[in-house]
Design a protein around this motif. Structure first.
Motif, PDB file in Angstrom:
ATOM      1  N   UNK A 185     -20.014 -53.624  18.730  1.00 16.82           N
ATOM      2  CA  UNK A 185     -20.693 -53.912  17.481  1.00 16.82           C
ATOM      3  C   UNK A 185     -22.200 -53.732  17.682  1.00 16.82           C
TER       4      UNK A 185
ATOM      5  N   UNK B 166     -25.830 -55.166  15.772  1.00 14.88           N
ATOM      6  CA  UNK B 166     -26.410 -56.071  14.783  1.00 14.88           C
ATOM      7  C   UNK B 166     -27.900 -55.805  14.706  1.00 14.88           C
TER       8      UNK B 166
ATOM      9  N   UNK C  45     -31.540 -59.743  11.596  1.00 16.76           N
ATOM     10  CA  UNK C  45     -31.279 -60.418  10.339  1.00 16.76           C
ATOM     11  C   UNK C  45     -30.101 -59.882   9.546  1.00 16.76           C
ATOM     12  N   UNK C  46     -29.275 -59.058  10.186  1.00 17.19           N
ATOM     13  CA  UNK C  46     -28.157 -58.444   9.478  1.00 17.19           C
ATOM     14  C   UNK C  46     -26.834 -58.875  10.093  1.00 17.19           C
ATOM     15  N   UNK C  47     -25.749 -58.489   9.427  1.00 15.61           N
ATOM     16  CA  UNK C  47     -24.422 -58.774   9.949  1.00 15.61           C
ATOM     17  C   UNK C  47     -24.041 -57.803  11.046  1.00 15.61           C
ATOM     18  N   UNK C  48     -22.842 -57.975  11.557  1.00 24.08           N
ATOM     19  CA  UNK C  48     -22.361 -57.113  12.631  1.00 24.08           C
ATOM     20  C   UNK C  48     -21.728 -55.855  12.050  1.00 24.08           C
TER      21      UNK C  48
ATOM     22  N   UNK D 264     -29.051 -55.338  18.461  1.00 26.02           N
ATOM     23  CA  UNK D 264     -28.348 -56.218  19.383  1.00 26.02           C
ATOM     24  C   UNK D 264     -26.914 -55.704  19.475  1.00 26.02           C
TER      25      UNK D 264
ATOM     26  N   UNK E 169     -23.149 -55.850  20.844  1.00 25.52           N
ATOM     27  CA  UNK E 169     -22.174 -56.832  21.300  1.00 25.52           C
ATOM     28  C   UNK E 169     -20.848 -56.164  21.609  1.00 25.52           C
TER      29      UNK E 169
ATOM     30  N   UNK F 148     -19.154 -60.899  24.200  1.00 25.83           N
ATOM     31  CA  UNK F 148     -20.018 -60.952  25.361  1.00 25.83           C
ATOM     32  C   UNK F 148     -21.389 -61.479  24.982  1.00 25.83           C
ATOM     33  N   UNK F 149     -22.289 -61.586  25.962  1.00 24.05           N
ATOM     34  CA  UNK F 149     -23.624 -62.139  25.706  1.00 24.05           C
ATOM     35  C   UNK F 149     -24.547 -61.187  24.963  1.00 24.05           C
TER      36      UNK F 149
ATOM     37  N   UNK G 151     -29.830 -56.549  24.062  1.00 21.69           N
ATOM     38  CA  UNK G 151     -30.858 -56.280  23.052  1.00 21.69           C
ATOM     39  C   UNK G 151     -31.579 -54.992  23.425  1.00 21.69           C
TER      40      UNK G 151
END
Lengths: 113, 112
Positions: A36, A38, A41-44, A88, A90, A105-106, A109
């Motif tokens: 994914x 992101x 400030x947005x969704x995945x 970001x 993921x 996962x963590x 960025x």
């Protein structure tokens, strides 16, 4: 117990440079794997998912690609990064053929300058 | 895949109960409803999942009416640490090719 690792945690890359993000899962076999992105400030946004070695489904046309060379390894790549690739990233996994519970996962960025 | 609609944001105060409703008018017969919580710079974390009626765990309750076209996540007595983005997802969990689509979620802000 199952764990999921991503690296690197942060990355700053110039425009036009290549990218390789790695995700590995431990403690499970034959997981479904997901990438994914992101934006701030947005969704995945689902980028890729895989149900097995060498099986990749792409959700969004882009200059990114994914590969699954091993059962529990998922790699996100790009030959030439764009500014819009910043975000970001993921990785997540689920047990194949069972619940909707995804384990994330963590994250990494990525900043493209 | 069923699309979901949630409020963009909600505000609450510590100690209050918070209810976040999600609409999913096109939910399919074999779809489950799942809610996730996400803190800044972290991956989402599973909260609760249900198919119909009511599900409760140590964190939250999930209410699903008979027509299953909506669901409500209930957080009892929220604290400052519940400030996060909450995502509602709908999807079937019985096939390998299923994928979950995250919307923009609901940003919950809890004030002291």
């Amino acid at each position: 117990s199952q764990t999921i690792h991503q690296w690197p945690a942060t990355l700053v890359q110039p425009v036009g440079s290549p990218l390789s993000l790695e995700c590995t899962v431990e403690g499970t076999s034959n997981p479904n794997l997901y990438w994914y992105r992101q934006a701030a400030g947005r969704g995945l946004q689902l980028l890729f998912y895989s149900v097995g070695i060498g099986q990749i489904s792409s959700e969004v046309p882009q200059n990114l690609s994914a590969s699954r060379p091993q059962d529990r390894q998922f790699i996100l790549s790009s030959k030439k990064l764009l500014l819009s690739d910043s975000g970001f990233y993921l990785c997540a996994w689920t047990n194949s053929g069972s619940s909707n519970e995804q384990f994330f996962g963590p994250g990494t960025r990525l900043t493209v300058l | 895949l069923a699309k979901t609609t949630q409020p963009i944001s909600m505000d609450s105060y510590e100690g209050q109960e918070v209810n976040i409703t999600c609409s999913h008018n096109n939910i399919a017969t074999n779809d489950y409803i799942t809610w996730y919580q996400q803190f800044p710079s972290q991956g989402p974390r599973f909260i609760i999942q249900g198919y119909k009626t009511k599900v409760t765990n140590e964190v939250a309750s999930l209410f699903i009416p008979a027509d299953r076209k909506s669901s409500t996540l209930s957080l009892p007595r929220v604290s400052l640490s519940d400030t996060a983005v909450y995502y509602c997802l709908v999807g079937a969990g019985t096939y390998n090719t299923d994928k979950l689509i995250f919307g923009t979620g609901t940003r919950l802000q809890v004030f002291p």
